[in-house]
Scaffold this motif. Structure first.
Motif, mmCIF file in Angstrom:
data_model
loop_
_atom_site.group_PDB
_atom_site.id
_atom_site.type_symbol
_atom_site.label_atom_id
_atom_site.label_comp_id
_atom_site.label_asym_id
_atom_site.label_seq_id
_atom_site.Cartn_x
_atom_site.Cartn_y
_atom_site.Cartn_z
ATOM 1 N N GLN A 52 -43.209 25.834 -20.625
ATOM 2 C CA GLN A 52 -42.882 26.095 -19.226
ATOM 3 C C GLN A 52 -43.650 27.296 -18.691
ATOM 4 O OE1 GLN A 52 -38.477 26.039 -19.791
ATOM 5 N NE2 GLN A 52 -38.570 24.839 -17.904
ATOM 6 N N GLU A 53 -43.722 28.362 -19.463
ATOM 7 C CA GLU A 53 -44.435 29.561 -19.025
ATOM 8 C C GLU A 53 -45.914 29.286 -18.805
ATOM 9 O OE1 GLU A 53 -43.474 32.364 -22.092
ATOM 10 O OE2 GLU A 53 -41.480 32.769 -21.265
ATOM 11 N N ALA A 54 -46.471 28.365 -19.583
ATOM 12 C CA ALA A 54 -47.884 28.014 -19.458
ATOM 13 C C ALA A 54 -48.107 26.917 -18.420
ATOM 14 C CB ALA A 54 -48.421 27.556 -20.817
ATOM 15 N N ASN A 55 -47.023 26.455 -17.794
ATOM 16 C CA ASN A 55 -47.103 25.332 -16.851
ATOM 17 C C ASN A 55 -47.796 24.125 -17.467
ATOM 18 O OD1 ASN A 55 -45.769 26.554 -14.646
ATOM 19 N ND2 ASN A 55 -47.617 27.718 -14.210
ATOM 20 N N ALA A 56 -47.515 23.896 -18.748
ATOM 21 C CA ALA A 56 -48.160 22.817 -19.491
ATOM 22 C C ALA A 56 -47.467 21.473 -19.293
ATOM 23 C CB ALA A 56 -48.202 23.167 -20.977
ATOM 24 N N VAL A 57 -46.241 21.492 -18.791
ATOM 25 C CA VAL A 57 -45.496 20.246 -18.566
ATOM 26 C C VAL A 57 -44.860 20.288 -17.186
ATOM 27 C CG1 VAL A 57 -45.024 19.703 -20.994
ATOM 28 C CG2 VAL A 57 -43.488 21.222 -19.771
ATOM 29 N N THR A 58 -44.811 19.134 -16.551
ATOM 30 C CA THR A 58 -44.212 19.032 -15.222
ATOM 31 C C THR A 58 -43.379 17.762 -15.135
ATOM 32 O OG1 THR A 58 -46.134 17.848 -14.349
ATOM 33 C CG2 THR A 58 -46.132 20.257 -14.102
ATOM 34 N N ALA A 59 -42.580 17.693 -14.112
ATOM 35 C CA ALA A 59 -41.803 16.505 -13.745
ATOM 36 C C ALA A 59 -41.030 15.929 -14.931
ATOM 37 C CB ALA A 59 -42.709 15.469 -13.101
ATOM 38 N N LEU A 60 -41.185 14.635 -15.179
ATOM 39 C CA LEU A 60 -40.386 13.962 -16.209
ATOM 40 C C LEU A 60 -40.734 14.425 -17.621
ATOM 41 C CD1 LEU A 60 -40.211 10.361 -14.739
ATOM 42 C CD2 LEU A 60 -38.408 12.073 -14.817
ATOM 43 N N VAL A 61 -41.951 14.854 -17.835
ATOM 44 C CA VAL A 61 -42.330 15.367 -19.155
ATOM 45 C C VAL A 61 -41.579 16.673 -19.430
ATOM 46 C CG1 VAL A 61 -44.233 16.119 -20.619
ATOM 47 C CG2 VAL A 61 -44.566 14.227 -19.003
ATOM 48 N N ARG A 62 -41.457 17.514 -18.421
ATOM 49 C CA ARG A 62 -40.676 18.750 -18.552
ATOM 50 C C ARG A 62 -39.217 18.417 -18.833
ATOM 51 N NH1 ARG A 62 -41.365 21.272 -13.616
ATOM 52 N NH2 ARG A 62 -39.639 20.030 -12.875
ATOM 53 N N GLU A 63 -38.682 17.435 -18.123
ATOM 54 C CA GLU A 63 -37.294 17.031 -18.347
ATOM 55 C C GLU A 63 -37.083 16.487 -19.752
ATOM 56 O OE1 GLU A 63 -34.568 17.638 -16.448
ATOM 57 O OE2 GLU A 63 -36.058 18.830 -15.384
ATOM 58 N N LEU A 64 -38.051 15.742 -20.258
ATOM 59 C CA LEU A 64 -37.974 15.252 -21.635
ATOM 60 C C LEU A 64 -37.869 16.434 -22.590
ATOM 61 C CD1 LEU A 64 -38.206 13.195 -23.939
ATOM 62 C CD2 LEU A 64 -40.689 13.226 -23.586
ATOM 63 N N ALA A 65 -38.696 17.440 -22.392
ATOM 64 C CA ALA A 65 -38.662 18.631 -23.253
ATOM 65 C C ALA A 65 -37.342 19.373 -23.132
ATOM 66 C CB ALA A 65 -39.826 19.554 -22.904
ATOM 67 N N LEU A 66 -36.853 19.510 -21.898
ATOM 68 C CA LEU A 66 -35.615 20.261 -21.673
ATOM 69 C C LEU A 66 -34.380 19.523 -22.171
ATOM 70 C CD1 LEU A 66 -36.314 21.633 -18.090
ATOM 71 C CD2 LEU A 66 -36.153 22.973 -20.197
ATOM 72 N N GLN A 67 -34.350 18.223 -21.973
ATOM 73 C CA GLN A 67 -33.157 17.455 -22.334
ATOM 74 C C GLN A 67 -33.197 16.896 -23.746
ATOM 75 O OE1 GLN A 67 -31.757 14.696 -19.367
ATOM 76 N NE2 GLN A 67 -32.561 15.969 -17.710
ATOM 77 N N GLY A 68 -34.355 16.976 -24.375
ATOM 78 C CA GLY A 68 -34.466 16.462 -25.737
ATOM 79 C C GLY A 68 -33.702 17.327 -26.723
ATOM 80 N N GLU A 69 -32.930 16.681 -27.551
ATOM 81 C CA GLU A 69 -32.215 17.377 -28.625
ATOM 82 C C GLU A 69 -33.090 17.332 -29.867
ATOM 83 O OE1 GLU A 69 -28.329 16.780 -31.513
ATOM 84 O OE2 GLU A 69 -28.637 15.428 -29.829
#
Length: 74
Positions: free
Chosen positions: A12-29
Motif C-alpha cells: 500500500q505504501e508503495a502504491n503497488a496495488v489498487t482497486a480489487l487487487v488491494r482488496e484481495l490483499a486486505l481481505q485475504g486471510e
C-alpha cells in the motif's frame, strides 16, 4: 498474520496495488507463508476477489516488492 500484514502495508505504501487487487490483499486471510516469503497461501471469502487475474496482479506486485519470485495461492 503479522508478516502478511507487514507485506500488505508495504504494498500500500508503495502504491503497488489498487482497486480489487488491494482488496484481495486486505481481505485475504494468510493461511500459510514460508520462511523466505516465496510461497503464500490466502483464504478469501468473496468470490469476486478470487479471480485469477487479481491473484496474478497481486503475485506480480509481491514479487516486485520482495525482489524474487512468489507463488501465490488463493
Amino acid at each position: 498474520g503479522d508478516r502478511w500484514t507487514a507485506l500488505v502495508r508495504r504494498l500500500q505504501e508503495a502504491n503497488a496495488v489498487t482497486a480489487l487487487v488491494r482488496e484481495l490483499a486486505l481481505q485475504g486471510e494468510c493461511v500459510a507463508i514460508d520462511a523466505d516469503d516465496a510461497r503464500i497461501r490466502l483464504r478469501v471469502e468473496r468470490e469476486s476477489l478470487r479471480q485469477p487475474a487479481h491473484a496474478e496482479k497481486l503475485q506480480a506486485a509481491l514479487a516486485a516488492l520482495l525482489g524474487h519470485a512468489v507463488a501465490l495461492e488463493v
